[in-house]
Every structure is written in structure tokens, then in C-alpha cells.
Design a protein around this motif. Structure first.
Motif, PDB file in Angstrom:
ATOM      1  N   ASN A  88       0.843  -1.184   0.000  1.00 18.69           N
ATOM      2  CA  ASN A  88       0.000   0.000   0.000  1.00 18.69           C
ATOM      3  C   ASN A  88       0.893   1.254   0.000  1.00 18.69           C
ATOM      4  OD1 ASN A  88      -1.342   2.286   1.597  1.00 18.69           O
ATOM      5  ND2 ASN A  88      -3.091   0.964   1.148  1.00 18.69           N
ATOM      6  N   VAL A  89       0.672   2.160  -0.951  1.00 16.15           N
ATOM      7  CA  VAL A  89       1.542   3.328  -1.107  1.00 16.15           C
ATOM      8  C   VAL A  89       1.552   4.189   0.154  1.00 16.15           C
ATOM      9  CG1 VAL A  89       1.911   5.461  -2.391  1.00 16.15           C
ATOM     10  CG2 VAL A  89       1.288   3.373  -3.600  1.00 16.15           C
ATOM     11  N   SER A  90       0.388   4.432   0.726  1.00 14.34           N
ATOM     12  CA  SER A  90       0.316   5.260   1.929  1.00 14.34           C
ATOM     13  C   SER A  90       1.041   4.607   3.101  1.00 14.34           C
ATOM     14  CB  SER A  90      -1.144   5.517   2.300  1.00 14.34           C
ATOM     15  OG  SER A  90      -1.783   6.275   1.299  1.00 14.34           O
ATOM     16  N   LYS A  91       0.858   3.312   3.243  1.00 16.83           N
ATOM     17  CA  LYS A  91       1.515   2.617   4.350  1.00 16.83           C
ATOM     18  C   LYS A  91       3.014   2.510   4.139  1.00 16.83           C
ATOM     19  CE  LYS A  91      -2.413  -0.061   6.047  1.00 16.83           C
ATOM     20  NZ  LYS A  91      -2.919  -1.392   6.438  1.00 16.83           N
ATOM     21  N   GLY A  93       4.913   4.676   2.762  1.00 15.55           N
ATOM     22  CA  GLY A  93       5.470   5.960   3.171  1.00 15.55           C
ATOM     23  C   GLY A  93       5.582   6.059   4.678  1.00 15.55           C
ATOM     24  N   ALA A 133      -4.158   7.576   9.668  1.00 13.38           N
ATOM     25  CA  ALA A 133      -3.630   8.920   9.433  1.00 13.38           C
ATOM     26  C   ALA A 133      -2.881   9.479  10.635  1.00 13.38           C
ATOM     27  CB  ALA A 133      -4.770   9.864   9.043  1.00 13.38           C
ATOM     28  N   LYS A 204      -5.403  18.323   8.401  1.00 21.01           N
ATOM     29  CA  LYS A 204      -4.032  18.037   7.981  1.00 21.01           C
ATOM     30  C   LYS A 204      -3.048  19.023   8.601  1.00 21.01           C
ATOM     31  CE  LYS A 204      -1.134  17.082   3.982  1.00 21.01           C
ATOM     32  NZ  LYS A 204      -1.072  16.843   2.520  1.00 21.01           N
ATOM     33  N   VAL A 233       7.913  13.172   2.358  1.00 25.65           N
ATOM     34  CA  VAL A 233       6.995  12.231   1.714  1.00 25.65           C
ATOM     35  C   VAL A 233       5.816  11.939   2.637  1.00 25.65           C
ATOM     36  CG1 VAL A 233       6.743   9.878   0.815  1.00 25.65           C
ATOM     37  CG2 VAL A 233       8.819  11.213   0.332  1.00 25.65           C
ATOM     38  N   LEU A 234       6.103  11.712   3.909  1.00 30.31           N
ATOM     39  CA  LEU A 234       5.040  11.407   4.871  1.00 30.31           C
ATOM     40  C   LEU A 234       4.042  12.563   4.952  1.00 30.31           C
ATOM     41  CD1 LEU A 234       4.247   9.325   7.219  1.00 30.31           C
ATOM     42  CD2 LEU A 234       5.209  11.066   8.726  1.00 30.31           C
ATOM     43  N   GLN A 236       3.277  14.716   2.750  1.00 34.47           N
ATOM     44  CA  GLN A 236       2.458  14.801   1.542  1.00 34.47           C
ATOM     45  C   GLN A 236       1.330  13.772   1.568  1.00 34.47           C
ATOM     46  OE1 GLN A 236       5.438  14.264  -1.492  1.00 34.47           O
ATOM     47  NE2 GLN A 236       5.880  16.448  -1.643  1.00 34.47           N
ATOM     48  N   LEU A 237       1.597  12.625   2.202  1.00 35.96           N
ATOM     49  CA  LEU A 237       0.589  11.558   2.269  1.00 35.96           C
ATOM     50  C   LEU A 237      -0.459  11.832   3.339  1.00 35.96           C
ATOM     51  CD1 LEU A 237       2.941   8.451   1.923  1.00 35.96           C
ATOM     52  CD2 LEU A 237       1.278   9.268   0.235  1.00 35.96           C
ATOM     53  N   TYR A 238      -0.022  12.409   4.482  1.00 35.29           N
ATOM     54  CA  TYR A 238      -0.921  12.566   5.617  1.00 35.29           C
ATOM     55  C   TYR A 238      -1.067  14.027   6.039  1.00 35.29           C
ATOM     56  CZ  TYR A 238      -0.404   7.528   5.851  1.00 35.29           C
ATOM     57  OH  TYR A 238      -0.396   6.200   5.552  1.00 35.29           O
TER      58      TYR A 238
END
Length: 238
Positions: A88-91, A93, A133, A204, A233-234, A236-238
Motif C-alpha cells: 500500500n503506497v500510503s503505508k 510511506g 492517518a 491536515k 513524503v510522509l 504529503q501523504l498525511y
């Protein structure tokens, strides 16, 4: 001495043209660094590069000389096949960030089974759930207890959080006192487990500020702390 132990991969570094240095946190001996010879070019063998992704949970058969030098892994296999942690891309990261924080924070070259089990159980939870999140904030807060600087929450109703002292105060005392939405958000992470994370609703902006608060707290309490490169990167994801 040959040992059989679980290990959690923190990081890998290419060494020369074909070798790899793997940093693991082991259940039996704490932090260990292993030299894996010719793993980058070998087509056959017991050790595969895919085993040594960040935060992989492994069963290791290793030779530990315990002389402060690089150790050797004889055999390695997956102890728990994660379903989503690396797919999973989010995980993934999140995994990169947590691996970097763990490597920067844990400096124990001795057994700490309670800390190992905390990390292991947290990763298993992360693999099984999707409402993640705010996972990294709670993970770091709980981790600080095992590292010896969990904040004193006895005055948690107070307005200010003193990063240096690690406590809540009614008035700002010292250079490192913080207040505002990020402090109020941080209070919501005390006294809960990971299953309660879906109940925490943060924008956010507040999430980023609360995480930054935790990272500055770590910076003050860990010698030679390094700000994680994966943070961009983190965020940007969360």
C-alpha cells in the motif's frame, strides 16, 4: 555464537559492489548490524534482497560474536507475511518514516524484549487497519515510554506543554513551552491504544503541527537525533 531470533529491519546500506550492511533490532540482542556478502549479485542462495525491506519482521539464524563488529546471518525467513505494509503506497510511506525514526532513536545494543514486542505488535496492527492517518503520532508517543522520556501527563489540563521538561504547565516557563491547537491535539493521544485512533479527528494542518511538536520533543531528548529525510513524503501523504 549461533542464535535464532526475530529481527526487525531498520535500514540497509550498500557496501562495495555486491555486499549489503543490514541494521536490525533483534529480540535476543537489541541492535545488530550484519554484513551480507555478495547478496546484490547472487542469483542463488538462502538470503534474498526482498527479505530486507524496511520494517520486515524476520526469523533469523545468525552468528553473533558480540565484539562490536559486523555480524553474519546464516538464514533468514519472513516471520509474519505482511499483507499491506509494503504494498500500500500510503503505508509504505509511513513505514519509511517509522524505520528512520526507530534507527535514529534506538541505540541499545542489548536485549529489550518489551520494546521489541511493542514495535512488533504496532506493525501488526498497522498492517491490518486502514484508519492510520494519526498512527505515527501515537506510535512515537508510546515509543517514548520505552526510550525513557514519556511526558508527564499529571497536569494535562494545563495550557502549555514544556518540550524540555516533558510536562504540562499552567504558565509558560522556559524556552520550549508550546500552546495552541497542536498541544490540545497531542493531549488526545494520551491514555488510548491504536484501536481508538479513528476517534481522533484532526485537520491536515493540525496533524502536521502535532507531529512537528513530537519530533522537536524527540530532538531535545535523544542524543545525536537526526531529522528524518522521509518526513517530506510522509507529510504529503498525511
Amino acid at each position: 555464537m549461533e542464535v535464532t531470533t526475530k529481527g526487525i529491519v531498520f535500514s540497509t546500506i550498500k557496501y562495495g559492489e555486491a555486499d549489503l550492511i543490514v541494521h536490525c533490532f533483534t529480540e535476543s540482542d537489541g541492535l545488530k548490524s550484519y554484513l551480507l556478502r555478495r547478496i546484490l549479485t547472487a542469483r542463488k542462495g538462502k538470503l534474498k534482497m526482498s527479505l530486507f525491506q524496511p520494517l520486515m519482521l524476520l526469523e533469523l539464524v545468525a552468528i553473533h560474536k558480540n565484539k562490536g563488529t559486523l555480524e553474519r546471518i546464516k538464514e533468514a525467513k519472513v516471520a509474519h507475511p505482511f499483507k499491506s505494509l509494503h504494498a500500500n503506497v500510503s503505508k509504505s510511506g509511513m513505514v519509511l518514516f517509522l524505520a528512520e525514526m526507530l534507527k535514529n532513536s534506538i541505540q541499545e545494543e542489548e536485549k529489550n524484549r518489551e520494546l521489541f514486542q511493542y514495535i512488533e505488535n504496532a506493525l501488526l496492527w498497522l498492517d491490518e487497519h486502514d484508519a492510520i492517518a494519526n498512527f505515527h503520532i501515537l506510535f512515537l508517543l508510546k515509543l517514548s515510554a520505552y526510550l525513557g522520556f514519556y511526558p508527564d501527563a499529571s497536569n494535562i489540563e494545563s495550557q502549555y506543554f514544556n518540550l524540555s521538561e516533558g510536562n504540562f504547565q499552567e504558565s509558560p516557563f522556559g524556552t520550549y513551552c508550546e500552546e495552541g491547537l497542536k498541544v490540545e491535539a497531542l493531549k488526545g493521544f494520551f491514555g488510548i491504544d491504536f484501536d481508538a485512533l479513528p476517534q481522533i479527528k484532526l485537520t491536515k494542518k493540525v496533524r502536521l503541527e502535532t507531529l512537528d511538536l513530537m519530533l522537536r520533543y524527540y530532538q531535545l531528548h535523544i542524543q545525536s537525533y537526526k531529522r528524518p529525510k522521509s518526513l517530506l513524503v510522509l507529510n504529503q501523504l498525511y
